[in-house]
Design a protein around this motif. Structure first.
Motif, short mmCIF file in Angstrom:
data_model
loop_
_atom_site.label_atom_id
_atom_site.label_comp_id
_atom_site.label_asym_id
_atom_site.label_seq_id
_atom_site.Cartn_x
_atom_site.Cartn_y
_atom_site.Cartn_z
N PHE A 97 -59.87 -34.24 42.08
CA PHE A 97 -60.63 -32.99 42.16
C PHE A 97 -59.85 -31.89 41.45
N ASP A 98 -60.58 -31.02 40.75
CA ASP A 98 -59.92 -29.92 40.04
C ASP A 98 -59.61 -28.77 40.99
N ALA A 99 -59.04 -27.71 40.45
CA ALA A 99 -58.60 -26.57 41.27
C ALA A 99 -59.76 -25.88 41.99
N ASN A 100 -60.99 -26.07 41.50
CA ASN A 100 -62.16 -25.46 42.13
C ASN A 100 -62.85 -26.39 43.12
N GLY A 101 -62.30 -27.59 43.30
CA GLY A 101 -62.88 -28.54 44.23
C GLY A 101 -63.92 -29.46 43.63
N GLY A 102 -64.17 -29.31 42.32
CA GLY A 102 -65.12 -30.18 41.65
C GLY A 102 -64.47 -31.48 41.23
N VAL A 103 -65.27 -32.48 41.01
CA VAL A 103 -64.75 -33.78 40.56
C VAL A 103 -64.27 -33.63 39.12
N SER A 104 -63.04 -34.08 38.89
CA SER A 104 -62.44 -33.98 37.56
C SER A 104 -62.73 -35.24 36.76
N ASN A 105 -62.90 -35.07 35.45
CA ASN A 105 -63.12 -36.23 34.59
C ASN A 105 -61.82 -36.74 33.96
N LEU A 106 -60.66 -36.23 34.40
CA LEU A 106 -59.38 -36.71 33.88
C LEU A 106 -59.07 -38.12 34.38
N LEU A 107 -59.67 -38.51 35.48
CA LEU A 107 -59.42 -39.83 36.06
C LEU A 107 -60.74 -40.37 36.57
N SER A 108 -61.07 -41.60 36.16
CA SER A 108 -62.31 -42.17 36.66
C SER A 108 -62.15 -42.56 38.13
N MET A 109 -63.26 -42.51 38.85
CA MET A 109 -63.25 -42.90 40.26
C MET A 109 -62.83 -44.36 40.35
N ARG A 110 -62.04 -44.67 41.36
CA ARG A 110 -61.57 -46.04 41.57
C ARG A 110 -61.92 -46.47 42.97
N ARG A 111 -62.40 -47.70 43.09
CA ARG A 111 -62.79 -48.22 44.40
C ARG A 111 -62.08 -49.54 44.68
N TYR A 112 -61.88 -49.80 45.98
CA TYR A 112 -61.08 -50.94 46.41
C TYR A 112 -61.69 -51.64 47.62
N HIS A 113 -61.27 -52.90 47.80
CA HIS A 113 -61.71 -53.70 48.95
C HIS A 113 -60.81 -53.48 50.17
N HIS A 114 -59.51 -53.34 49.93
CA HIS A 114 -58.55 -53.31 51.03
C HIS A 114 -57.71 -52.03 51.02
N ARG A 115 -57.20 -51.70 52.18
CA ARG A 115 -56.38 -50.50 52.35
C ARG A 115 -55.11 -50.56 51.49
N PHE A 116 -54.45 -51.73 51.44
CA PHE A 116 -53.23 -51.82 50.63
C PHE A 116 -53.54 -51.62 49.15
N GLN A 117 -54.72 -52.06 48.69
CA GLN A 117 -55.12 -51.82 47.30
C GLN A 117 -55.33 -50.32 47.07
N ALA A 118 -55.94 -49.66 48.04
CA ALA A 118 -56.20 -48.23 47.92
C ALA A 118 -54.90 -47.44 47.85
N LYS A 119 -53.93 -47.79 48.71
CA LYS A 119 -52.64 -47.09 48.69
C LYS A 119 -51.91 -47.33 47.38
N SER A 120 -51.92 -48.56 46.91
CA SER A 120 -51.27 -48.90 45.64
C SER A 120 -51.98 -48.19 44.48
N GLY A 121 -53.29 -48.18 44.51
CA GLY A 121 -54.07 -47.49 43.47
C GLY A 121 -53.80 -46.00 43.46
N HIS A 122 -53.61 -45.42 44.64
CA HIS A 122 -53.30 -44.00 44.73
C HIS A 122 -51.95 -43.71 44.08
N ARG A 123 -50.95 -44.54 44.40
CA ARG A 123 -49.61 -44.35 43.79
C ARG A 123 -49.67 -44.49 42.27
N THR A 124 -50.42 -45.45 41.78
CA THR A 124 -50.57 -45.64 40.34
C THR A 124 -51.22 -44.42 39.70
N ALA A 125 -52.26 -43.90 40.33
CA ALA A 125 -52.95 -42.73 39.80
C ALA A 125 -52.04 -41.51 39.80
#
Length: 120
Positions: free
Chosen positions: A71-99
């Motif tokens: 999200f950008d400084a105004n709270g809108g969705v930013s296009n600098l990073l595409s949305m990422r979705r995951y099956h498992h919590r560990f994938q989500a945490k790892s994906g967050h660190r990568t991002a």
């Protein structure tokens, strides 16, 4: 329809929304769904959350129930990073660190100050 939520012990749990008997059942699912938030000095925020319903259309039937968005400084969705979705919590945490790593590199290369305050 199954609704996903984080239970008392931090595990993902489900209940059938068609069998709701009271608003208390629904309130359990509306507790914290936030997995991780990282705020950057330029006002951007990277957020990883548990989605309440399965957003997957995959043939293997694995639920897609976690999502990372920027999200950008105004709270809108930013296009600098595409949305990422995951099956498992560990994938989500790892994906967050990568991002976080990718965005930190991007902001540094564009001359922006990047110092992320870590929560204890």
């Amino acid at each position: 329809m199954l609704v996903y939520y984080i239970g008392e012990r931090g595990r993902v749990q489900t209940f059938n929304a068609l069998n709701l008997k009271s608003s208390r059942d629904l309130s359990a699912a509306q507790r914290s769904t936030q997995i991780k938030v990282t705020r950057f000095p330029n006002g951007y925020a990277l957020s990883t959350v548990l989605l309440s319903i399965d957003h997957g259309n995959e043939a293997n039937g694995k639920p897609v129930i976690f999502e990372t968005m920027l999200f950008d400084a105004n709270g809108g969705v930013s296009n600098l990073l595409s949305m990422r979705r995951y099956h498992h919590r560990f994938q989500a945490k790892s994906g967050h660190r990568t991002a976080v790593s990718q965005l930190s590199h991007y902001f540094k290369s564009s001359g922006q100050r990047v110092h992320i305050k870590r929560r204890p």
